[in-house]
Design an enzyme around this catalytic site. Structure first.
Site, PDB file in Angstrom:
ATOM      1  N   HIS A  19       0.832  -1.197   0.000  1.00 20.19           N
ATOM      2  CA  HIS A  19       0.000   0.000   0.000  1.00 20.19           C
ATOM      3  C   HIS A  19       0.875   1.259   0.000  1.00 20.19           C
ATOM      4  O   HIS A  19       0.615   2.216  -0.744  1.00 20.19           O
ATOM      5  CB  HIS A  19      -0.921  -0.024   1.218  1.00 20.19           C
ATOM      6  CG  HIS A  19      -1.871   1.120   1.300  1.00 20.19           C
ATOM      7  ND1 HIS A  19      -2.903   1.291   0.413  1.00 20.19           N
ATOM      8  CD2 HIS A  19      -1.951   2.145   2.180  1.00 20.19           C
ATOM      9  CE1 HIS A  19      -3.581   2.386   0.738  1.00 20.19           C
ATOM     10  NE2 HIS A  19      -3.016   2.921   1.797  1.00 20.19           N
ATOM     11  N   GLN A  21       3.960   1.511  -1.101  1.00 22.72           N
ATOM     12  CA  GLN A  21       4.620   1.615  -2.402  1.00 22.72           C
ATOM     13  C   GLN A  21       3.650   2.181  -3.437  1.00 22.72           C
ATOM     14  O   GLN A  21       4.033   2.998  -4.270  1.00 22.72           O
ATOM     15  CB  GLN A  21       5.136   0.258  -2.857  1.00 22.72           C
ATOM     16  CG  GLN A  21       5.845   0.328  -4.194  1.00 22.72           C
ATOM     17  CD  GLN A  21       6.244  -1.035  -4.730  1.00 22.72           C
ATOM     18  OE1 GLN A  21       5.721  -2.052  -4.303  1.00 22.72           O
ATOM     19  NE2 GLN A  21       7.148  -1.051  -5.678  1.00 22.72           N
ATOM     20  N   HIS A  23       1.206   4.275  -2.914  1.00 18.72           N
ATOM     21  CA  HIS A  23       1.111   5.715  -2.677  1.00 18.72           C
ATOM     22  C   HIS A  23       2.342   6.437  -3.213  1.00 18.72           C
ATOM     23  O   HIS A  23       2.227   7.512  -3.823  1.00 18.72           O
ATOM     24  CB  HIS A  23       0.944   6.011  -1.187  1.00 18.72           C
ATOM     25  CG  HIS A  23      -0.470   5.918  -0.726  1.00 18.72           C
ATOM     26  ND1 HIS A  23      -1.328   6.980  -0.761  1.00 18.72           N
ATOM     27  CD2 HIS A  23      -1.170   4.875  -0.230  1.00 18.72           C
ATOM     28  CE1 HIS A  23      -2.510   6.606  -0.301  1.00 18.72           C
ATOM     29  NE2 HIS A  23      -2.438   5.325   0.030  1.00 18.72           N
TER      30      HIS A  23
END
Length: 57
Positions: A19, A21, A23
């Site tokens: 998650h 990564q 973003h």
């Protein structure tokens, strides 16, 4: 974590890491696209523009 992985120690892959990564990649992509838009406007000779002004579309 990066140092741990670089030294050869295994690092557990978690949903939180994936998650995070996601973003990071999204933010980098957005920044790159914004820089491209700014460069395009500069090439057109636009000094200022408003985001809500649809005349440039």
């Amino acid at each position: 974590m990066l140092t741990q992985e670089a030294s050869g120690d295994p690092v557990a892959l978690s949903l939180l890491m994936v998650h995070g990564q996601n973003h990071l990649i999204t933010a980098i992509t957005f920044k790159d696209m914004a820089n491209e838009i700014i460069a395009d406007y500069s090439d057109l000779g636009c000094q200022t523009f408003r985001i809500d002004d649809a005349s440039w579309l």
